[in-house]
Scaffold this active site. Structure first.
Site, PDB file in Angstrom:
ATOM      1  N   CYS A  51     -40.424 -12.865   9.729  1.00  0.00           N
ATOM      2  CA  CYS A  51     -40.780 -12.050   9.609  1.00  0.00           C
ATOM      3  C   CYS A  51     -41.562 -11.965   7.817  1.00  0.00           C
ATOM      4  CB  CYS A  51     -38.920 -10.653   9.683  1.00  0.00           C
ATOM      5  SG  CYS A  51     -38.951  -9.903  11.145  1.00  0.00           S
TER       6      CYS A  51
HETATM    7  C1  BEZ Z   1     -36.791 -14.498  11.950  1.00  0.00           C
HETATM    8  O1  BEZ Z   1     -37.526 -13.603  11.536  1.00  0.00           O
HETATM    9  O2  BEZ Z   1     -37.047 -14.989  12.069  1.00  0.00           O
HETATM   10  C2  BEZ Z   1     -35.570 -13.910  12.278  1.00  0.00           C
HETATM   11  C3  BEZ Z   1     -35.095 -12.396  12.735  1.00  0.00           C
HETATM   12  C4  BEZ Z   1     -33.575 -12.043  13.067  1.00  0.00           C
HETATM   13  C5  BEZ Z   1     -33.045 -12.905  13.162  1.00  0.00           C
HETATM   14  C6  BEZ Z   1     -33.195 -14.255  12.815  1.00  0.00           C
HETATM   15  C7  BEZ Z   1     -34.093 -14.815  12.683  1.00  0.00           C
END
Ligand code: BEZ
EC number: 1.11.1.15
Length: 245
Positions: A51
């Site tokens: 994200c």
């Molecule tokens: C990520 O954006 O990499 C992520 C999102 C939710 C859980 C773990 C990682």
């Protein structure tokens, strides 16, 4: 998990509780969607790796192109509270994106996108998706495939922008090393501006030092410009390159 494409439906009616400075401000879905063409992307959590490194920054980077193609605003939804969303926005310098803290998960649940992330200690969060919303009505959704983990294949900014503007072509990425007070650096930036080329500026003494410039280019002067994976050179080299391209 059974994720449903809600194209053709209205977005759920929700009031978000946001913090602006020292005050609380309630923001309704009417405030956000009524009479507007809006792009929404929704993700599992502020400050999480994908994200933060890709999903949010690319929407922020392409905000101008979305605007040029008729989009009034871009919203980032996450099941997080407003303090977390505000801190994330400040950290990411994502000034072109409106953060929507869906801390009670009402919007995400209403969209049918609330999923269990208990195995990560996250509780219930949003599945990744994006959508184009016109005056509150969902015109198109890109929902990540129902796979293990956290797929990120279709809810990205480039996919949405290509849907809205099929002829749009991504500009090659431009990076420029500059030095404060450097006249040739100002000239090089003006040349990029004149061509309408967006760039990322790496200011020596702030974002990096001359060591990086020497290591990458073999030179010890600024500016140094890179376009689309190619080393262009200093300001004169850039002008020669732009004259030909
Ligand atoms: C990520 O954006 O990499 C992520 C999102 C939710 C859980 C773990 C990682």
């Amino acid at each position: 998990m059974a994720l449903v494409d809600r194209t053709g439906q209205q977005v759920p009616s929700v009031v978000f509780h946001t913090r602006v400075g020292d005050s609380w401000k309630d923001v309704s879905t009417d405030d956000l969607f009524k009479g507007k063409k809006v792009v929404v992307f929704s993700l599992p959590g502020a400050f999480t790796p994908t994200c933060s490194s890709t999903h949010l920054p690319r929407y922020n980077e392409l905000a101008k192109a979305f605007k040029e193609n008729g989009v009034d605003s871009i919203l980032c939804v996450s099941v997080n509270d407003t303090f977390v969303m505000n801190a994330w926005a400040a950290d990411e310098e994502s000034d072109n994106i409106i953060m929507v803290p869906d801390g009670n998960a009402e919007f995400t649940e209403g969209m049918g996108m609330l999923v269990d992330k208990d195995s990560l200690g996250f509780g219930k969060r949003s599945w990744r998706y994006s959508m184009l919303v016109n005056d509150g009505k969902i015109e198109k959704m890109f929902i990540e495939p129902e796979k293990e983990g956290d797929p990120f294949e279709v809810s990205d900014a480039d996919t949405m922008l290509k849907y809205i503007a099929p002829n749009w072509k991504a500009q090659e990425s431009v990076a420029i090393f500059t030095k404060p007070g450097c006249q040739f650096c100002a000239q090089a930036k003006a040349a990029l501006d004149a061509k309408g080329l967006a760039y990322e500026e790496i200011v020596l003494g702030k974002d990096a030092s001359i060591v990086s410039v020497r290591a990458i280019t073999g030179k010890a002067t600024a500016p140094q410009v890179f376009i689309g994976g190619k080393y262009i050179g200093g300001s004169e080299d850039l002008e020669a390159y732009l004259a030909k391209n």
